[in-house]
Each structure stands twice: as C-alpha cells, then as structure tokens.
Write a protein that holds these residues in place. Structure first.
Motif, PDB file in Angstrom:
ATOM      1  N   ASP A 177       0.671  -1.132   0.183  1.00  0.00           N
ATOM      2  CA  ASP A 177      -0.025  -0.019   0.048  1.00  0.00           C
ATOM      3  C   ASP A 177       0.868   1.138  -0.030  1.00  0.00           C
ATOM      4  O   ASP A 177       0.469   2.332  -0.744  1.00  0.00           O
ATOM      5  CB  ASP A 177      -0.922   0.053   1.010  1.00  0.00           C
ATOM      6  N   LEU A 178       1.929   1.102   0.736  1.00  0.00           N
ATOM      7  CA  LEU A 178       2.733   2.415   0.863  1.00  0.00           C
ATOM      8  C   LEU A 178       3.278   2.733  -0.709  1.00  0.00           C
ATOM      9  O   LEU A 178       3.554   3.855  -1.101  1.00  0.00           O
ATOM     10  CB  LEU A 178       4.062   2.168   1.829  1.00  0.00           C
ATOM     11  N   ALA A 179       3.892   1.588  -1.181  1.00  0.00           N
ATOM     12  CA  ALA A 179       4.399   1.683  -2.605  1.00  0.00           C
ATOM     13  C   ALA A 179       3.281   2.205  -3.608  1.00  0.00           C
ATOM     14  O   ALA A 179       3.695   3.165  -4.265  1.00  0.00           O
ATOM     15  CB  ALA A 179       4.873   0.373  -3.125  1.00  0.00           C
ATOM     16  N   ASP A 180       2.028   1.662  -3.569  1.00  0.00           N
ATOM     17  CA  ASP A 180       1.056   1.869  -4.545  1.00  0.00           C
ATOM     18  C   ASP A 180       0.610   3.327  -4.127  1.00  0.00           C
ATOM     19  O   ASP A 180       0.476   4.158  -5.367  1.00  0.00           O
ATOM     20  CB  ASP A 180       0.177   0.974  -4.421  1.00  0.00           C
ATOM     21  N   GLU A 181       0.417   3.795  -2.964  1.00  0.00           N
ATOM     22  CA  GLU A 181      -0.263   5.102  -2.726  1.00  0.00           C
ATOM     23  C   GLU A 181       0.717   6.150  -2.642  1.00  0.00           C
ATOM     24  O   GLU A 181       0.240   7.366  -2.797  1.00  0.00           O
ATOM     25  CB  GLU A 181      -0.963   4.841  -1.366  1.00  0.00           C
ATOM     26  N   ASN A 182       2.037   5.909  -2.552  1.00  0.00           N
ATOM     27  CA  ASN A 182       2.818   7.040  -2.164  1.00  0.00           C
ATOM     28  C   ASN A 182       3.962   7.352  -3.323  1.00  0.00           C
ATOM     29  O   ASN A 182       4.064   8.291  -3.939  1.00  0.00           O
ATOM     30  CB  ASN A 182       3.633   7.062  -0.834  1.00  0.00           C
ATOM     31  N   VAL A 183       4.509   5.984  -3.678  1.00  0.00           N
ATOM     32  CA  VAL A 183       5.700   6.435  -4.577  1.00  0.00           C
ATOM     33  C   VAL A 183       5.189   6.637  -6.119  1.00  0.00           C
ATOM     34  O   VAL A 183       5.671   7.550  -6.684  1.00  0.00           O
ATOM     35  CB  VAL A 183       6.519   4.873  -5.076  1.00  0.00           C
ATOM     36  N   ASP A 184       4.048   6.203  -6.471  1.00  0.00           N
ATOM     37  CA  ASP A 184       3.137   6.284  -7.855  1.00  0.00           C
ATOM     38  C   ASP A 184       3.242   8.066  -7.752  1.00  0.00           C
ATOM     39  O   ASP A 184       3.379   8.577  -8.738  1.00  0.00           O
ATOM     40  CB  ASP A 184       2.120   5.889  -8.146  1.00  0.00           C
ATOM     41  N   SER A 185       2.683   8.548  -6.875  1.00  0.00           N
ATOM     42  CA  SER A 185       2.340   9.987  -6.754  1.00  0.00           C
ATOM     43  C   SER A 185       3.707  10.815  -6.669  1.00  0.00           C
ATOM     44  O   SER A 185       3.569  12.095  -7.337  1.00  0.00           O
ATOM     45  CB  SER A 185       1.440  10.257  -5.515  1.00  0.00           C
ATOM     46  N   MET A 186       4.628  10.384  -6.147  1.00  0.00           N
ATOM     47  CA  MET A 186       6.017  11.224  -6.040  1.00  0.00           C
ATOM     48  C   MET A 186       6.544  11.100  -7.532  1.00  0.00           C
ATOM     49  O   MET A 186       6.828  12.029  -7.921  1.00  0.00           O
ATOM     50  CB  MET A 186       6.756  10.592  -5.053  1.00  0.00           C
ATOM     51  N   VAL A 187       6.390   9.989  -7.854  1.00  0.00           N
ATOM     52  CA  VAL A 187       6.952   9.930  -9.437  1.00  0.00           C
ATOM     53  C   VAL A 187       6.181  10.753 -10.338  1.00  0.00           C
ATOM     54  O   VAL A 187       6.620  11.484 -11.328  1.00  0.00           O
ATOM     55  CB  VAL A 187       6.901   8.249 -10.130  1.00  0.00           C
ATOM     56  N   LYS A 188       4.894  10.680 -10.109  1.00  0.00           N
ATOM     57  CA  LYS A 188       4.074  11.634 -11.301  1.00  0.00           C
ATOM     58  C   LYS A 188       4.209  13.019 -10.835  1.00  0.00           C
ATOM     59  O   LYS A 188       4.539  13.960 -11.700  1.00  0.00           O
ATOM     60  CB  LYS A 188       2.654  11.401 -11.019  1.00  0.00           C
ATOM     61  N   GLU A 189       4.575  13.573  -9.580  1.00  0.00           N
ATOM     62  CA  GLU A 189       4.976  14.887  -9.344  1.00  0.00           C
ATOM     63  C   GLU A 189       6.197  15.369 -10.036  1.00  0.00           C
ATOM     64  O   GLU A 189       6.443  16.379 -10.617  1.00  0.00           O
ATOM     65  CB  GLU A 189       4.989  15.149  -7.827  1.00  0.00           C
TER      66      GLU A 189
END
Length: 85
Positions: A41-53
């Motif tokens: 969940d941490l990977a899916d919910e946080n890393v993805d949004s950081m990469v998109k930013e």
C-alpha cells in the motif's frame, strides 16, 4: 525522490534534501505512514504520486535516495511499475 525509513518522517531526510536542492536537484520529500499501512500500500499510494509529481518537471532522469524501509517500498513499487526515465 527521497523515501524515509520505518517510523520516520520526511524530516529525517531533510539534511540530504537541503544538500540536493543546493546541488540543483528537484527534490520530492514527503511523509508517508510507515506504521499504518502495508509495504504494498505504501508503494502504490505514495511512490506513484511522487513519480508523477517529479514527471511534471520533465526530468531527464529520476533518482531515488532511500533509507531502510524506503528501499523496500521502492523495490516493491518497481516490481509492477516501470519508470521511463
């Protein structure tokens, strides 16, 4: 992109964030709840949004700096996701 360890916050990565900013890197350093969610969940919910930013800045390359659990979170994210740059 900076990913902190278990039980830590983005403040634990603030020294390296400052150094990288002074070295002209764009830095994404956000807190995420390491003790309240699964690694997946941490990977899916946080890393993805950081990469998109980060992608908004059209970087030639994306670098990650991780500590402890942050490395595991990143590796989990990369199992199912490709980052083009």
């Amino acid at each position: 992109i900076l990913l902190h360890g278990l039980g830590r916050t983005s403040l634990s990565m603030s020294s390296i964030a400052s150094y990288l900013k002074k070295s002209n890197y764009i830095v994404i350093n956000r807190h995420y709840p390491t003790t309240k969610k699964s690694v997946r969940d941490l990977a899916d919910e946080n890393v993805d949004s950081m990469v998109k930013e980060c992608q908004k800045f059209k970087p030639a390359r994306i670098h990650f700096v991780t500590h402890s659990l942050g490395g595991i979170v990143l590796r989990t994210y990369l199992l199912d996701n490709k980052i083009p740059n």
